[in-house]
Design an enzyme around this catalytic site. Structure first.
Site, PDB file in Angstrom:
ATOM      1  N   ARG A  58      28.836  38.924  27.824  1.00 13.28           N
ATOM      2  CA  ARG A  58      28.934  38.738  29.281  1.00 13.28           C
ATOM      3  C   ARG A  58      28.958  37.252  29.639  1.00 13.28           C
ATOM      4  O   ARG A  58      29.451  36.850  30.691  1.00 13.28           O
ATOM      5  CB  ARG A  58      27.773  39.455  30.002  1.00 13.28           C
ATOM      6  CG  ARG A  58      27.786  39.250  31.519  1.00 13.28           C
ATOM      7  CD  ARG A  58      26.893  40.239  32.248  1.00 13.28           C
ATOM      8  NE  ARG A  58      25.535  40.274  31.740  1.00 13.28           N
ATOM      9  CZ  ARG A  58      24.608  39.330  31.959  1.00 13.28           C
ATOM     10  NH1 ARG A  58      24.897  38.262  32.679  1.00 13.28           N
ATOM     11  NH2 ARG A  58      23.407  39.447  31.449  1.00 13.28           N
ATOM     12  N   TYR A 111      45.835  41.278  51.707  1.00 11.15           N
ATOM     13  CA  TYR A 111      45.715  42.542  50.978  1.00 11.15           C
ATOM     14  C   TYR A 111      44.620  43.386  51.660  1.00 11.15           C
ATOM     15  O   TYR A 111      43.542  42.862  51.971  1.00 11.15           O
ATOM     16  CB  TYR A 111      45.380  42.258  49.513  1.00 11.15           C
ATOM     17  CG  TYR A 111      45.046  43.495  48.738  1.00 11.15           C
ATOM     18  CD1 TYR A 111      45.985  44.521  48.603  1.00 11.15           C
ATOM     19  CD2 TYR A 111      43.796  43.680  48.168  1.00 11.15           C
ATOM     20  CE1 TYR A 111      45.683  45.682  47.921  1.00 11.15           C
ATOM     21  CE2 TYR A 111      43.484  44.837  47.480  1.00 11.15           C
ATOM     22  CZ  TYR A 111      44.431  45.835  47.358  1.00 11.15           C
ATOM     23  OH  TYR A 111      44.128  46.988  46.683  1.00 11.15           O
ATOM     24  N   ASP A 186      45.457  33.440  47.589  1.00  9.81           N
ATOM     25  CA  ASP A 186      45.755  34.598  46.749  1.00  9.81           C
ATOM     26  C   ASP A 186      47.208  34.442  46.302  1.00  9.81           C
ATOM     27  O   ASP A 186      48.137  34.554  47.107  1.00  9.81           O
ATOM     28  CB  ASP A 186      45.550  35.916  47.531  1.00  9.81           C
ATOM     29  CG  ASP A 186      45.752  37.142  46.639  1.00  9.81           C
ATOM     30  OD1 ASP A 186      46.593  37.080  45.721  1.00  9.81           O
ATOM     31  OD2 ASP A 186      45.083  38.173  46.864  1.00  9.81           O
ATOM     32  N   LYS A 211      48.726  42.694  38.246  1.00  9.97           N
ATOM     33  CA  LYS A 211      50.117  42.683  38.702  1.00  9.97           C
ATOM     34  C   LYS A 211      51.006  41.908  37.720  1.00  9.97           C
ATOM     35  O   LYS A 211      51.120  42.303  36.592  1.00  9.97           O
ATOM     36  CB  LYS A 211      50.176  42.128  40.129  1.00  9.97           C
ATOM     37  CG  LYS A 211      49.111  42.729  41.066  1.00  9.97           C
ATOM     38  CD  LYS A 211      49.332  44.198  41.246  1.00  9.97           C
ATOM     39  CE  LYS A 211      48.297  44.978  42.030  1.00  9.97           C
ATOM     40  NZ  LYS A 211      47.012  44.497  42.356  1.00  9.97           N
TER      41      LYS A 211
HETATM   42  N1  PLP Z   1      45.302  40.696  45.960  1.00  3.98           N
HETATM   43  C1  PLP Z   1      46.494  41.285  46.110  1.00  3.98           C
HETATM   44  C2  PLP Z   1      47.613  40.519  46.768  1.00  3.98           C
HETATM   45  C3  PLP Z   1      46.701  42.589  45.678  1.00  3.98           C
HETATM   46  O1  PLP Z   1      47.909  43.167  45.855  1.00  3.98           O
HETATM   47  C4  PLP Z   1      45.629  43.291  45.051  1.00  3.98           C
HETATM   48  C5  PLP Z   1      45.800  44.678  44.597  1.00  3.98           C
HETATM   49  O2  PLP Z   1      46.786  45.333  44.895  1.00  3.98           O
HETATM   50  C6  PLP Z   1      44.402  42.643  44.919  1.00  3.98           C
HETATM   51  C7  PLP Z   1      44.273  41.337  45.367  1.00  3.98           C
HETATM   52  C8  PLP Z   1      43.239  43.344  44.255  1.00  3.98           C
HETATM   53  O3  PLP Z   1      43.432  43.425  42.872  1.00  3.98           O
HETATM   54  P1  PLP Z   1      42.869  44.575  41.907  1.00  3.98           P
HETATM   55  O4  PLP Z   1      43.530  45.848  42.267  1.00  3.98           O
HETATM   56  O5  PLP Z   1      43.198  44.073  40.535  1.00  3.98           O
HETATM   57  O6  PLP Z   1      41.394  44.654  42.135  1.00  3.98           O
END
Ligand code: PLP
Length: 398
Positions: A58, A111, A186, A211
């Site tokens: 961890r 998001y 992001d 992604k």
């Molecule tokens: N940020 C964006 C732009 C996303 O599209 C997503 C998920 O779809 C996230 C953050 C969150 O990521 P995770 O699903 O890996 O927790």
């Protein structure tokens, strides 16, 4: 040893984080949760050093360490910290930068879960955290919102999810610097291949590695890339203490996935340009928003290459007749898969209002320009003629 600073993106993607002259070319997967100490003195010394000597997974894991070095090299950051998911990265970031009574300024079409935890999560409510969600592509609106007392964070998603609105990051960095607050971006939609927020002035660049970084829809993970050592240390400790760490197996999938990021992004983007033009000319399509089309409000920023290396593989569109009509299209696509997520080798389609952004109230969605008829498309690396043939047969049923 190669000097990483002289390498291009694809060379770094393949080699950064793990250099070998002999032996396995990928780091062997280190699943061991704990590490044996030779003596009590050795154990005490490892704890005292707080270095990367094996202690407990961890705290440090060789697969996560190698992946973190590769991503930091690709984004031009001081360092990076991997997390168990993209949302773990978002939550750790909020937790680290906010305190009771803090105010956040964030992109309105963030998001869905990143927005709804600021609005609804018990912990942030107990802390009395407030947020102003603005169209961050409008610089004046951001400047006004940041002037609210106790503002502790400017959090931007560009291109925004799902509207594809583009925010000028150099302008955001200036506003954040003037206000003395961190700018966090992001960068999931672009990946390090298309956009490097740290080089444009951001303090932290964050990804859902689930992604484009992984690219094969086979692992969940997140990462926080930092500009400086102090922020890296602070975020690393929050991740370790909350236990939101990435597993070594997932780290290995992301490490190998990253090697082809540049190739995948180029191919997907080439396909996306063709699909955006196809949809734009289709009689049953009411509108298309894609940063590679000349009618996108920030086409200039994409075309100049000042912020993004290209328009990417994401777009949104509306079918004439609204979402009722669009469901016929979505239900009849065979190659393009009806699923959330994005940035992978496979083309995916979804309806934000009833899926990724269902947790955001309709009023807030409409304010953020996430309309009921909006369909989001992530284009993959398939043969573009096959994608178009799939749309043709599905549109014929609409
Ligand atoms: N940020 C964006 C732009 C996303 O599209 C997503 C998920 O779809 C996230 C953050 C969150 O990521 P995770 O699903 O890996 O927790």
């Amino acid at each position: 040893m190669t000097d990483d600073r002289k390498l291009g993106f694809n060379s770094l993607a393949v080699h950064a984080g793990y250099h070998v002259k002999k032996g396995p070319v990928n780091p062997p997967i280190a699943r061991s949760s704990t590490y044996a100490f030779e003596t009590c003195e050795d154990g005490a010394a490892r704890f005292a050093s707080s270095g990367k000597e094996g202690i407990y997974s961890r705290l440090h894991n060789p697969n996560c360490d190698a992946l973190e070095q590769k991503i930091a090299a690709l984004e031009g950051g001081y360092g990076s910290i991997t997390t168990a998911s993209g949302m773990a990265a978002v939550d750790v970031m909020y937790y680290a930068f906010l305190e009771p009574g803090s105010h956040v300024v964030a992109t309105a079409s963030l998001y869905g879960a990143s927005r709804s935890i600021l609005e609804k999560d018990d912990h942030y409510r107990k802390w009395g955290v407030s947020a102003t969600f603005v169209d961050t592509s409008d610089v004046d609106k951001v400047r006004q919102a940041v002037a609210i007392p106790h503002t502790k964070l400017l959090y931007v998603e560009t291109p925004a999810n799902p509207t594809m609105a583009i925010t000028d990051l150099e302008q955001m960095a200036k506003i954040a610097r003037d206000a003395g607050i961190p700018l966090v971006v992001d960068n999931t939609f672009c990946s390090p291949y298309l956009q490097k927020p740290i080089e444009l002035g951001a303090d932290v660049s964050l990804h859902s590695m689930t992604k484009s970084i992984g690219g094969h829809a086979n692992a969940i993970g997140g990462v926080l890339v930092t500009r400086d050592e102090e922020t890296c240390f602070k975020l690393k400790h929050h991740v370790m203490n909350r236990g939101a760490v990435l597993s070594p197996d997932s780290a290995d999938l992301f490490f190998t996935g990253l090697k082809t990021l540049g190739l995948r992004m180029e191919r997907a983007q080439q396909n996306a340009i063709a699909i955006a033009e196809y949809l734009g000319n289709h009689p049953r399509v009411a509108w298309v928003t894609y940063p590679g089309l000349k009618d996108h409000p920030r086409y200039d920023l994409v075309e100049s290459g000042r912020q993004m290396r290209g328009p990417g593989c994401m777009m949104v569109f509306g079918v004439s007749g609204g979402y009722e009509t669009a469901t016929v299209l979505l239900n009849n696509l065979n190659l393009v898969t009806l699923a959330v997520s994005l940035g992978g080798v496979e083309s995916l389609i979804q309806h934000p209002a009833s899926m990724t952004h269902a947790g955001v109230s309709r009023e807030n969605r409409l304010q953020a320009e996430i309309t009921d008829d909006m369909v989001r498309l992530s284009i993959g690396i398939e043969d573009v003629d096959d994608l178009i043939a799939d749309f043709d047969q599905a549109f014929a049923k609409v």
